[in-house]
Design a protein around this motif. Sequence first.
Motif, PDB file in Angstrom:
ATOM      1  N   ASP A  78       1.355  -0.858  -0.031  1.00 39.06           N
ATOM      2  CA  ASP A  78      -0.190   0.003   0.384  1.00 39.06           C
ATOM      3  C   ASP A  78       1.083   1.365  -0.589  1.00 39.06           C
ATOM      4  O   ASP A  78       0.478   1.853  -0.801  1.00 39.06           O
ATOM      5  CB  ASP A  78      -1.404   0.196   0.977  1.00 39.06           C
ATOM      6  CG  ASP A  78      -2.272  -0.891   1.059  1.00 39.06           C
ATOM      7  OD1 ASP A  78      -2.216  -1.599   0.076  1.00 39.06           O
ATOM      8  OD2 ASP A  78      -3.052  -1.703   2.004  1.00 39.06           O
ATOM      9  N   SER A  79       1.667   1.608   0.425  1.00 42.56           N
ATOM     10  CA  SER A  79       2.978   2.135   1.237  1.00 42.56           C
ATOM     11  C   SER A  79       3.490   2.472  -0.977  1.00 42.56           C
ATOM     12  O   SER A  79       3.700   3.994  -1.335  1.00 42.56           O
ATOM     13  CB  SER A  79       3.464   2.516   2.177  1.00 42.56           C
ATOM     14  OG  SER A  79       2.956   2.519   3.101  1.00 42.56           O
ATOM     15  N   ALA A  80       3.987   1.298  -0.812  1.00 41.02           N
ATOM     16  CA  ALA A  80       4.575   1.522  -2.052  1.00 41.02           C
ATOM     17  C   ALA A  80       3.736   1.916  -3.721  1.00 41.02           C
ATOM     18  O   ALA A  80       3.851   2.878  -4.227  1.00 41.02           O
ATOM     19  CB  ALA A  80       5.409  -0.652  -2.590  1.00 41.02           C
ATOM     20  N   ALA A  81       2.155   1.556  -3.343  1.00 37.55           N
ATOM     21  CA  ALA A  81       1.241   2.303  -4.182  1.00 37.55           C
ATOM     22  C   ALA A  81       1.184   4.021  -4.685  1.00 37.55           C
ATOM     23  O   ALA A  81       1.433   4.377  -5.043  1.00 37.55           O
ATOM     24  CB  ALA A  81      -0.114   1.655  -3.680  1.00 37.55           C
ATOM     25  N   VAL A  82       1.666   4.280  -3.203  1.00 39.90           N
ATOM     26  CA  VAL A  82       1.382   5.442  -2.918  1.00 39.90           C
ATOM     27  C   VAL A  82       1.793   6.535  -3.720  1.00 39.90           C
ATOM     28  O   VAL A  82       2.491   7.045  -3.904  1.00 39.90           O
ATOM     29  CB  VAL A  82       1.158   6.419  -1.316  1.00 39.90           C
ATOM     30  CG1 VAL A  82       0.826   7.872  -0.920  1.00 39.90           C
ATOM     31  CG2 VAL A  82      -0.760   5.720  -1.126  1.00 39.90           C
TER      32      VAL A  82
ATOM     33  N   THR B  16      -1.832   3.053   8.327  1.00 34.94           N
ATOM     34  CA  THR B  16      -1.495   4.037   8.169  1.00 34.94           C
ATOM     35  C   THR B  16      -0.250   5.197   7.317  1.00 34.94           C
ATOM     36  O   THR B  16      -0.358   6.537   7.171  1.00 34.94           O
ATOM     37  CB  THR B  16      -1.263   4.520   9.731  1.00 34.94           C
ATOM     38  OG1 THR B  16      -1.889   3.570  10.629  1.00 34.94           O
ATOM     39  CG2 THR B  16      -1.375   6.077  10.125  1.00 34.94           C
ATOM     40  N   THR B  17       0.470   4.416   7.448  1.00 37.57           N
ATOM     41  CA  THR B  17       2.013   5.379   6.732  1.00 37.57           C
ATOM     42  C   THR B  17       1.093   5.353   4.428  1.00 37.57           C
ATOM     43  O   THR B  17       1.881   6.641   4.883  1.00 37.57           O
ATOM     44  CB  THR B  17       3.032   3.717   6.635  1.00 37.57           C
ATOM     45  OG1 THR B  17       3.404   3.630   8.357  1.00 37.57           O
ATOM     46  CG2 THR B  17       4.167   5.171   5.751  1.00 37.57           C
ATOM     47  N   ALA B  18       1.220   4.411   4.488  1.00 40.31           N
ATOM     48  CA  ALA B  18      -0.065   4.726   3.073  1.00 40.31           C
ATOM     49  C   ALA B  18      -1.004   5.424   3.184  1.00 40.31           C
ATOM     50  O   ALA B  18      -1.124   7.068   2.099  1.00 40.31           O
ATOM     51  CB  ALA B  18       0.056   3.737   2.686  1.00 40.31           C
TER      52      ALA B  18
END
Length: 235
Positions: free
Chosen positions: A140-144, A196-198
Amino acid sequence: MKYKRILLKLSGEALMGDRQYGIDPERLAEYAQDIKAVTEKGIEVAIVIGGGNIFRGVAGAMNGMDRVQGDHMGMLATVINGLALQNALEDAGVKTRLQTAIKINEVAEPFIRRKAMSHLKKGRVVIFGGGTGNPYFTTDSAAVLRAIEVEADVILKGTRVDGIYNTDPEKDHSAIKFEHITFDDVLRKGLKVMDTTAFTLSQENKLPIIVFDMNTRGNLMKVVSGEKIGTEVNI
């Protein structure tokens, strides 16, 4: 079309179809056809895919494995999924490039922002594998992160449910769906959209997220056309 460039986030589990593990070729082919239809409308498509259908670093850590080692295994799982999706897209006649956050030069290009944006402008689908290339960060973080880097207009999170609900709709049939919700309301209500990070990274960069049911054929086209399906998270 409402959007010119999109980042499609797919979970690894989505590729399983009705299986318990691995990749369902029929589900892969369905996704490829839906993505092809969107590209034929001139929309530029980048994709980030998870690896949970093969291995999850968090699960490995819970069973005593070193977390960093487990996350590296998870990164490789996303590359396997990326290769499978690339093959399905090319079988459907869609020009595709796979870029990875960790160098595997024999099977994929390394992630280079300018090169990725060049591919997108030429109408090629770009799949980003390997997560962010760092342990402790989800896909998810990678996606954002990739969406921000390639200047995507929106993140489309394809799931098996048709939006964001106040409770789990698969367990609670009285769950209420949100058609639109703000980032602040998601945090205040404790809803699970992304980690939460993403989610915070998306909020800080004013990048909208649309959560929708990817398993219903034609839904991807409806979303990029501006139809009100799924749930939109915005400022």
